[in-house]
Design an enzyme around this catalytic site. Structure first.
Site, PDB file in Angstrom:
ATOM      1  N   TYR A  51       0.830  -1.203   0.000  1.00 11.24           N
ATOM      2  CA  TYR A  51       0.000   0.000   0.000  1.00 11.24           C
ATOM      3  C   TYR A  51       0.866   1.255   0.000  1.00 11.24           C
ATOM      4  O   TYR A  51       1.651   1.485   0.936  1.00 11.24           O
ATOM      5  CB  TYR A  51      -0.932   0.034   1.216  1.00 11.24           C
ATOM      6  N   GLY A 203     -19.338  -0.273  -2.027  1.00 11.36           N
ATOM      7  CA  GLY A 203     -20.405   0.694  -1.782  1.00 11.36           C
ATOM      8  C   GLY A 203     -21.663   0.455  -2.591  1.00 11.36           C
ATOM      9  O   GLY A 203     -22.677   1.126  -2.390  1.00 11.36           O
ATOM     10  N   LEU A 205     -23.688  -1.981  -2.391  1.00 11.83           N
ATOM     11  CA  LEU A 205     -24.760  -2.454  -1.516  1.00 11.83           C
ATOM     12  C   LEU A 205     -25.310  -1.350  -0.606  1.00 11.83           C
ATOM     13  O   LEU A 205     -26.329  -1.550   0.059  1.00 11.83           O
ATOM     14  CB  LEU A 205     -24.263  -3.628  -0.666  1.00 11.83           C
TER      15      LEU A 205
END
Length: 298
Positions: A51, A203, A205
């Protein structure tokens, strides 16, 4: 907050945990947000050396150093960043893992990692060698437990057969029920915990519009969202149903949530309190929502 054992280890983790890849604000904001999460009972924080080319680990290390003995710190390994910065290459070799862990430890400002995960994996990997690396790190005291981050059933089965993994991080949601086919029950039987990512399906859902997702067409997704909205009549209720869906399986120890703001933190924690009425609706959804299966890596 409920805390669950991480598989066969003695590590207890909060049932909602903090996915640190989501941290994208200022350093001051992100550190303050992490500390608020600790104050609210979250004790598991998940990052990876990949990351932001290691910068996320640096940020997490800075944010957590004052609370190190009170939290569970997890990171991942296997993606070797090229020296010229042009990308990364997959490297699950023992020699690489043994070197990479020291760099992660330095960035995280700690002398041990609670949960160290292989960040991916294929059936063609030198799996025995990878396992040897993790076992050696346990003996050295550099890690407390290890696992893999994978959605591939064939890879998961191989690690179940050959290793002492404590957990598997995998995608699981109302739109991705593939783990239910075989992985969840297998891991549960072997006392290996599941850490869920992608519970909100990016997002979709929640409040994002329906679109193609995995094998589902946009129309399929719209139908699934419609079924969900019939059970949850507000966004808060829908969030409760979506967050608690993966927690229904006994293999799942924690849902790793990407939290960017203080309001998202409060919304996530509030969603844990589901109540009897919504719990019964959640069971109805489990029985009625369509299921999908893995088409590859079986």
């Amino acid at each position: 907050m409920k805390y669950n054992l991480l598989g066969n280890s003695d590590i207890k983790i909060s049932e909602v945990s903090f996915g640190c890849m989501s941290l994208k604000g200022s350093k001051q904001h992100d550190i303050a947000l992490v500390k608020k999460a600790i104050d609210q009972g979250i004790n598991y924080f998940d990052t990876a050396d990949l990351y932001d080319a290691g910068e996320n680990e640096r940020l997490v290390g800075e944010a957590l150093k004052e609370n190190r003995s009170d939290i569970i710190l997890a990171t991942k390994v296997g993606n070797q960043i090229r020296e010229n910065g042009s990308g990364w290459d997959w490297n699950p070799s023992k020699s690489y893992i043994l070197k990479a862990v020291d760099k992660s430890l330095a960035r995280l400002q700690t002398d041990y990692i609670d949960f160290y995960q292989l960040h991916g994996g294929t059936i063609e990997d030198p799996i025995d060698e990878t396992i040897e690396a993790f076992e050696a790190l346990k003996e050295m005291g550099k890690i407390r437990a290890y696992g893999i981050s994978s959605i591939r059933p064939n890879v998961i089965r191989r690690y179940v057969e050959k290793s002492n993994i404590s957990g598997v991080m995998m995608q699981y949601s109302m739109l991705d029920r593939r783990p239910e086919e075989s992985c969840l029950d297998l891991l549960d039987q072997k006392n290996i915990s599941v850490l869920v990512r992608g519970a909100y399906a990016k997002g979709i859902l929640l409040d994002k519009p329906a679109k193609e997702y995995l094998n589902w067409t946009e129309e399929d997704v719209a139908k699934i969202k419609s079924m969900l909205m019939q059970k949850g009549e507000s966004l808060d209720a829908i969030r409760k149903l979506v967050l608690n869906f993966p927690l229904q399986h006994s293999a799942v120890a924690s849902v790793v949530s990407g939290i960017r703001t203080e309001s998202q933190l409060h919304e996530t924690l509030a969603a844990l309190e589901i109540g009897e009425a919504l719990q019964s609706k959640l069971i109805e959804l489990q029985n009625s929502l369509p299921r999908n299966i893995y088409n590859v890596h079986r």
